[in-house]
Design an enzyme around this catalytic site. Sequence first.
Site, PDB file in Angstrom:
ATOM      1  N   SER A   1       8.684  82.637  41.129  1.00 56.84           N
ATOM      2  CA  SER A   1       9.985  83.022  41.660  1.00 56.84           C
ATOM      3  C   SER A   1      11.133  82.541  40.781  1.00 56.84           C
ATOM      4  CB  SER A   1      10.156  82.470  43.077  1.00 56.84           C
ATOM      5  OG  SER A   1       9.961  81.067  43.100  1.00 56.84           O
TER       6      SER A   1
ATOM      7  N   ASP B   1      18.833  78.819  50.149  1.00 55.29           N
ATOM      8  CA  ASP B   1      17.612  78.411  50.841  1.00 55.29           C
ATOM      9  C   ASP B   1      17.250  76.947  50.574  1.00 55.29           C
ATOM     10  OD1 ASP B   1      16.680  78.458  48.238  1.00 55.29           O
ATOM     11  OD2 ASP B   1      15.222  80.061  48.556  1.00 55.29           O
TER      12      ASP B   1
ATOM     13  N   HIS C   1      15.291  77.318  45.922  1.00 56.05           N
ATOM     14  CA  HIS C   1      15.445  77.979  44.634  1.00 56.05           C
ATOM     15  C   HIS C   1      16.816  77.646  44.043  1.00 56.05           C
ATOM     16  CE1 HIS C   1      12.270  80.521  46.523  1.00 56.05           C
ATOM     17  NE2 HIS C   1      11.784  80.437  45.303  1.00 56.05           N
TER      18      HIS C   1
END
Length: 346
Positions: free
Chosen positions: A89, A254, A257
């Site tokens: 990610s 979040d 990240h």
Amino acid sequence: MSRARVARRIAAGAAYGGGGIGLIGAAAVGVVLAEVQLAKRSVGGSHADPPRADGRYGRAYGEISGPPDCSEPVRLCSEPVRFAMLGDSTAAGQGVHRSGQTPGALLASGLAAVAERPVDLRNVALPGAQSDDLDRQVTLILSDPSWVPDVCVIMIGANDVTHRMPPTRSVRHLSGAVRRLRTAGAEVVVGTCPDLGTVENVYQPLRWLARRVSRQLAAAQTIGVVEQGGRTVSLGDLLGPEFAANPRELFGPDNYHPSAEGYATAAMAVLPTLCAALGLWPEEERPDLSRREGFLPVARAAAQAAAEGGTEVTPVMPAGPRGPWALIKRRRRRRIPTPEPTPLPH
């Protein structure tokens, strides 16, 4: 046991098929279970797909103005640099909303500015990917014989830690991916496992364990990559003091990240090595003693790099009694331009 020795054992297990060392010893599992549950509840997760950033960057470098009476620009004959991103990610840019904020776009823009050539970016990174997904990603990148990358950046490792993948298996998959890309003719730069001990809302003793195993994996990754002819840049410490000091700024919504500014910080660390791999970075390749650069056995170089973000490790010498040697570089960073891409023609 020193971090260098642990990293060497993990890398040796990866190379020779050993079961290796578990990321968290069995005696510690019971201690951290409660903290794991707290972390899962308090650390968020972005479920939105990251923005697609594939395209051509620095298109202006592919053309020059014609003579005053010429209505059409004169095209330069240089081919675009072919640049591929692989990994998880972080490589995909999870957590930001604009394509120009993803690390792939930032690195492509910076590479175009340094090379003064267009850069074609293809990103096959997958949010949630562990190192065993790299084989699939490399196959995707190499599936088109007409588009073999000149250089690749891989960012991987965090999910290996959180899913407790044996580090020997993790390094084995990464080394195999680097080997395939190098055999195809691509330069490879790996951003090693970030320090998960810096994630906000991860408490002790899980924070200490997360930091320890993250750095052990990062060091072992460096050994595996360098032995296959790739270069590494440690990201751990970048997600350390800077992220810890400015969590609201450098972590995304979040709390896990990176934010756009966080990705820019990481990209500025990787860009000099990316350019140096292509012979473009305007710095001496010899060590600068004033920046504590120098030649070391690769295991010691890997351990030092894991403890200091932004440190590059590059292979320089054949294997000797203590294994291959490597050059530690601490390159100067530069701010990266962030133009939007022009989509590649289909």
